[in-house]
Design a protein around this motif. Sequence first.
Motif, PDB file in Angstrom:
ATOM      1  N   TRP A  61      -9.907  -4.681  -7.966  1.00 46.46           N
ATOM      2  CA  TRP A  61      -9.965  -3.453  -8.753  1.00 46.46           C
ATOM      3  C   TRP A  61      -9.843  -3.771 -10.245  1.00 46.46           C
ATOM      4  O   TRP A  61     -10.566  -3.205 -11.079  1.00 46.46           O
ATOM      5  CB  TRP A  61      -8.840  -2.503  -8.337  1.00 46.46           C
TER       6      TRP A  61
ATOM      7  N   GLU B 237      -5.941  -5.872  -5.267  1.00 41.84           N
ATOM      8  CA  GLU B 237      -5.539  -5.410  -6.597  1.00 41.84           C
ATOM      9  C   GLU B 237      -6.305  -6.154  -7.676  1.00 41.84           C
ATOM     10  O   GLU B 237      -6.705  -5.567  -8.694  1.00 41.84           O
ATOM     11  CB  GLU B 237      -4.033  -5.569  -6.775  1.00 41.84           C
TER      12      GLU B 237
ATOM     13  N   TYR C 238       0.615   4.145  -2.834  1.00 43.31           N
ATOM     14  CA  TYR C 238      -0.023   5.420  -2.523  1.00 43.31           C
ATOM     15  C   TYR C 238       0.856   6.392  -1.745  1.00 43.31           C
ATOM     16  O   TYR C 238       0.424   7.517  -1.471  1.00 43.31           O
ATOM     17  CB  TYR C 238      -1.303   5.162  -1.723  1.00 43.31           C
TER      18      TYR C 238
ATOM     19  N   LEU D 292      -8.926   5.867  -2.690  1.00 45.63           N
ATOM     20  CA  LEU D 292      -7.723   5.425  -3.392  1.00 45.63           C
ATOM     21  C   LEU D 292      -8.043   4.231  -4.286  1.00 45.63           C
ATOM     22  O   LEU D 292      -8.894   3.408  -3.972  1.00 45.63           O
ATOM     23  CB  LEU D 292      -6.632   5.034  -2.391  1.00 45.63           C
ATOM     24  N   ARG D 293      -7.326   4.163  -5.379  1.00 47.86           N
ATOM     25  CA  ARG D 293      -7.497   3.048  -6.306  1.00 47.86           C
ATOM     26  C   ARG D 293      -6.204   2.882  -7.084  1.00 47.86           C
ATOM     27  O   ARG D 293      -5.623   3.880  -7.539  1.00 47.86           O
ATOM     28  CB  ARG D 293      -8.663   3.324  -7.254  1.00 47.86           C
ATOM     29  N   PRO D 294      -5.700   1.653  -7.276  1.00 51.57           N
ATOM     30  CA  PRO D 294      -4.448   1.477  -8.027  1.00 51.57           C
ATOM     31  C   PRO D 294      -4.592   1.979  -9.452  1.00 51.57           C
ATOM     32  O   PRO D 294      -5.697   2.025 -10.005  1.00 51.57           O
ATOM     33  CB  PRO D 294      -4.233  -0.042  -7.997  1.00 51.57           C
TER      34      PRO D 294
ATOM     35  N   ASN E 213     -10.554   6.041   1.727  1.00 52.76           N
ATOM     36  CA  ASN E 213      -9.667   7.160   1.406  1.00 52.76           C
ATOM     37  C   ASN E 213      -9.704   7.548  -0.069  1.00 52.76           C
ATOM     38  O   ASN E 213      -8.888   8.359  -0.515  1.00 52.76           O
ATOM     39  CB  ASN E 213      -8.236   6.816   1.823  1.00 52.76           C
TER      40      ASN E 213
ATOM     41  N   ARG F  27       1.475   6.110   1.293  1.00 53.36           N
ATOM     42  CA  ARG F  27       1.011   6.026   2.682  1.00 53.36           C
ATOM     43  C   ARG F  27       0.300   4.702   2.872  1.00 53.36           C
ATOM     44  O   ARG F  27      -0.050   4.013   1.893  1.00 53.36           O
ATOM     45  CB  ARG F  27       0.089   7.191   3.035  1.00 53.36           C
TER      46      ARG F  27
ATOM     47  N   LEU G 251       0.822  -1.209   0.000  1.00 53.57           N
ATOM     48  CA  LEU G 251       0.000   0.000   0.000  1.00 53.57           C
ATOM     49  C   LEU G 251       0.859   1.264   0.000  1.00 53.57           C
ATOM     50  O   LEU G 251       0.554   2.231  -0.711  1.00 53.57           O
ATOM     51  CB  LEU G 251      -0.931  -0.007   1.213  1.00 53.57           C
TER      52      LEU G 251
ATOM     53  N   GLU H  46      -8.536   1.498   1.355  1.00 54.03           N
ATOM     54  CA  GLU H  46      -8.433   2.168   0.052  1.00 54.03           C
ATOM     55  C   GLU H  46      -9.747   2.872  -0.292  1.00 54.03           C
ATOM     56  O   GLU H  46      -9.751   4.035  -0.709  1.00 54.03           O
ATOM     57  CB  GLU H  46      -8.099   1.147  -1.041  1.00 54.03           C
ATOM     58  N   ARG H  47     -10.848   2.185  -0.120  1.00 54.66           N
ATOM     59  CA  ARG H  47     -12.148   2.745  -0.481  1.00 54.66           C
ATOM     60  C   ARG H  47     -12.486   3.966   0.378  1.00 54.66           C
ATOM     61  O   ARG H  47     -12.973   4.987  -0.139  1.00 54.66           O
ATOM     62  CB  ARG H  47     -13.234   1.681  -0.356  1.00 54.66           C
TER      63      ARG H  47
END
Length: 305
Positions: free
Chosen positions: A291, A288, A149, A186-188, A184, A151, A145, A181-182
């Motif tokens: 996604w 991963e 990202y 965030l998505r790869p 915040n 962080r 992670l 991830e969700r």
Amino acid sequence: MQPSTLSVQDLVRQTSRPTAAVVSMPIAGSGRPIHAIEVDNACALTLWQECRALLQGTGHQAIVTCFWGMRYPTWPATLEAELPHAVSRFFFDEEVERGLAGMVSAEPGSIIESASQLDHDALVQDYLRVLQVQANDIDWELERLARLYGRAPEREMLELSLLDDSTPAWVSVQRAAFEWERRNGLRPPSQPPVPWFEPTETMALLLLPVAEPEHLLAYLHWWGSSTLGSPATIALLGRWRRDFGARLACHFGTMLQLYVERPPTDADTAFQLAVELETLAPSGDIGELAWHLMETDRWFLHNRP
């Protein structure tokens, strides 16, 4: 009408490869024929699509495969030598000996019948609960992670996820990371299209006497089926076909390749699907993969010795 050798040749004449060679032979122990059409990487998937349409209502399904044995002077000679090995019951017999998915017979019809009666969700959960989570597994997830990202969540958050007894530990840690991830936003980064395997070995498009594409795995053993048992694999592929329009197109021994008409559109569905795919064909990280499943119409499953 089920295709005989003559009708298969008529079928081939309606495709973009009207003069392709055809080999047919009985399947040992079943009294039913298997038909093979000559293909290569340039035409295999196109011919698969064409035959899939032409075979509707015939009680047969088509699949692209290759043969890992010896090479012979001609394509028919290769097929006559290698096709009996492709439908061998050896690995199915091993599953019977291990009692996988309650198998009592290696006969294709018995495997397909077992698949229709299984609680495959329970089998997946039982298998996952055996997998242990080590401290370095959490370290690896935090490092992944942070690399993606810049962080990562607190280690305690992932450790606390292990207190949920309702979920296998291996899934709990990766689910906690996925939910972080969700939350915040965030998505790869989007991944490139799936690099499908293209054999250099002798290839064929096989036509087998089955009602649904997943039933092909009762005739052609896939290595990944040794995880839960062929009936469970068939049952899972059947659900994926119904829910996502995922159709089995290629079988290369340790690899399966599927076209997907309706990829998952929400994260929860994609994560659960990723858990199932990872159970049969481990690729690294459930989150991963989840996604990625929302972005692709091709699935590549690989499980090798």
